[in-house]
Each structure stands twice: as C-alpha cells, then as structure tokens.
Scaffold this motif. Sequence first.
Motif, short mmCIF file in Angstrom:
data_model
loop_
_atom_site.label_atom_id
_atom_site.label_comp_id
_atom_site.label_asym_id
_atom_site.label_seq_id
_atom_site.Cartn_x
_atom_site.Cartn_y
_atom_site.Cartn_z
N ASP A 1 63.98 27.95 18.76
CA ASP A 1 62.82 28.35 19.54
C ASP A 1 63.25 28.85 20.92
O ASP A 1 64.09 28.21 21.58
CB ASP A 1 61.85 27.18 19.73
CG ASP A 1 60.91 26.99 18.55
OD1 ASP A 1 60.67 27.97 17.83
OD2 ASP A 1 60.41 25.86 18.37
N PRO A 2 62.72 29.98 21.39
CA PRO A 2 63.06 30.47 22.72
C PRO A 2 62.60 29.49 23.80
O PRO A 2 61.68 28.69 23.57
CB PRO A 2 62.29 31.79 22.82
CG PRO A 2 61.98 32.17 21.42
CD PRO A 2 61.83 30.89 20.67
N PRO A 3 63.22 29.52 24.98
CA PRO A 3 62.84 28.59 26.06
C PRO A 3 61.35 28.59 26.38
O PRO A 3 60.77 27.53 26.64
CB PRO A 3 63.68 29.07 27.24
CG PRO A 3 64.91 29.65 26.60
CD PRO A 3 64.42 30.30 25.34
N VAL A 4 60.72 29.76 26.39
CA VAL A 4 59.29 29.80 26.73
C VAL A 4 58.46 29.03 25.72
O VAL A 4 57.50 28.33 26.09
CB VAL A 4 58.80 31.26 26.87
CG1 VAL A 4 58.88 32.01 25.54
CG2 VAL A 4 57.38 31.28 27.42
N ILE A 5 58.83 29.09 24.44
CA ILE A 5 58.12 28.32 23.41
C ILE A 5 58.36 26.83 23.62
O ILE A 5 57.43 26.01 23.56
CB ILE A 5 58.60 28.73 22.00
CG1 ILE A 5 58.28 30.21 21.73
CG2 ILE A 5 57.96 27.84 20.94
CD1 ILE A 5 56.83 30.53 21.56
N VAL A 6 59.60 26.46 23.91
CA VAL A 6 59.92 25.05 24.16
C VAL A 6 59.16 24.54 25.37
O VAL A 6 58.60 23.44 25.36
CB VAL A 6 61.44 24.87 24.35
CG1 VAL A 6 61.77 23.43 24.73
CG2 VAL A 6 62.20 25.27 23.09
N GLY A 7 59.10 25.36 26.43
CA GLY A 7 58.41 24.93 27.64
C GLY A 7 56.92 24.72 27.45
O GLY A 7 56.32 23.89 28.14
N LEU A 8 56.34 25.44 26.51
CA LEU A 8 54.91 25.30 26.25
C LEU A 8 54.58 24.22 25.23
O LEU A 8 53.50 23.64 25.27
CB LEU A 8 54.33 26.64 25.77
CG LEU A 8 54.21 27.74 26.83
CD1 LEU A 8 53.94 29.08 26.16
CD2 LEU A 8 53.10 27.42 27.82
#
Length: 249
Positions: free
Chosen positions: A108-115
Amino acid sequence: MTTASDAERIARAFADPAALERLRRRHREEARADLSRVHPTWLARALLEESPAVRATVATRGPEGLARLLRGDGPPPRPDRPPHPEVLEWVMALWTERLVGGSDRDDDPPVIVGLTRTTPIEAFRLWRAVGRIKSALAGAGGPSPEVRDLAGRDVKAARDAGATGRRGVALLGLATAFRLLAECEPFAARRALQRIPYPIVRQARSIAPPTARIAPAVTRLEARILREAWDRLRSEGRIAIPHPPGGRP
C-alpha cells in the motif's frame, strides 16, 4: 473500468494459480465493505437514493448510530406489516453496494497507509502537519517560485472554501492526500477516503478537485511533504507507525 494495473494483474493471474487466487480474494473483499472501517456518514450517503422503506429497514437493522444520521431526513415510515424474509435478506445484503471493501496490503502506498492505519487523532495530526508544511512553503519558505505558487494556490483555495483554524490546516493537508490518491488504484483510494467523514471529503475536494493528469514533479513534491510531516510526528512520538518504505506515493 479496468485500469492498466488491473490488466497486468489479470495477465499474471492466468499464468500463476496463486496469483489468480489472490486476485479472486481481492475482488471478494472489494465487493463487501467492512462497515467497522467506514465512517457512518458514508453509510448514510449510501442510502440517499434508496426508497423510504429501504432506509427505514436498514436504520432499524443496520449498524448502530445509522438511524440517528438518517433522522435528518425525517422519521422513518412505519411499515404496516413485517417485511417478507427473502426481500429483507436482499435489502440487507445489497444496501452497501455503493461502498468499497478491501484489506491492507504490504505494498500500500504511504498515503493509503496514512489514511487507513492511523487512529483518528493520528490522522488529524498527520494531515494538519502536512497542511502546516504547505502553508510554510506558500510563504518565504518555498524553495522555488514553482513550489511557492503551488502551495499558495492550495492555501488560497482552502481560504476560499472557508477552511480556517486547526481544521482548515488539516483540510489543506488533505489536498496533498487527494493528489497522491490520484496515483493509486481507484478502489484503494475510495476505501481510504471512506475512513474520513464524507462532508470533510467533499470540502477537501473543493480545495484539490480531481484532475485527469498530475505532473510527476507535483506528485514527487507532495510525497516529500507527506514524508516530512510523517517523520516529524514519528520523532515526536505522536504517530505510532513509521512512514512506509519505498518510493511510491
């Protein structure tokens, strides 16, 4: 619509039975949302176009708290007889069809992980930190005129949208999230956004409306801003998980 990445996975799947099973599992997960990971405002939105009878049925038999959100449209009608068992089964199975499911993935890309993998307070801290960096770049802290212009446009759009105070800075940070989500698989992006109250998503979209194409340099800049904000919070002990490794957005 099948994307290029979807086509590549399908091609690999037919050549690898294990990959085919992973693809089948992903499709099953996407078709059935985990309601515990969806903000209630998205549940209410999923019922907006349904009949009063369907809304009333789901309000009384669906997730806790949904009835309270639906009462904004007036009290649900009282049925004059119990629903047919088969019809009831279909209603409860299909009312979430506008929602997207899925599971966490190692890539998962960082933005997905962050959300999706932060607590609500951590998520607010993260996107507020991103917004603070963006605000700084819009001023004298911008390393180049191009960066200052991009950040300045976002800051102005946030103000025009009425986003002020701490919440406004977090909404400004979500503009970065929206640009990075444009580079992600559509189902993964939608699943991530379902964690955020729908009215906030709508307001953030007014700051960073979706575009058909985003310049690679803009994506790289937004990814660096996210990483800088994340690393700062991590060093302060204000976010539990580290920024994911790798160079994807």
